[in-house]
Design a protein around this motif. Structure first.
Motif: not given
Length: 77
Positions: A18-20, A30, A32, A38
């Motif tokens: 998980t990255y923003y 975001k 997942s 994204w």
């Protein structure tokens, strides 16, 4: 995120998937799945540039965003 420059990125501690990402031209996205796909999650906010991101240490569903350019505003559609 095609055609956009990433100005900031934040990951969730302990979660390798998980990255923003904060975009210079506007928006927060975001992922997942470790960055393969994204999804925009900030389209309804009237802020152009995202200069910094941080994930709350007590709740990974809370993301703080700092706008990077004072005086620049846009309306997402």
């Amino acid at each position: 995120m095609a055609g956009n420059r990433i100005a900031s990125i934040a990951g969730v501690p302990g979660d390798i998937n998980t990255y923003y990402a904060g975009a210079a031209a506007g928006g927060i996205f975001k992922s997942s799945d470790g960055g393969f796909d994204w999804t925009p999650i900030f389209d309804n906010e009237p802020v152009a540039a995202i200069g910094s991101l941080a994930v709350a240490p007590t709740n990974p569903d809370i993301v703080w965003a700092g706008t990077g350019e004072a005086g620049r505003f846009a309306t997402a559609t």
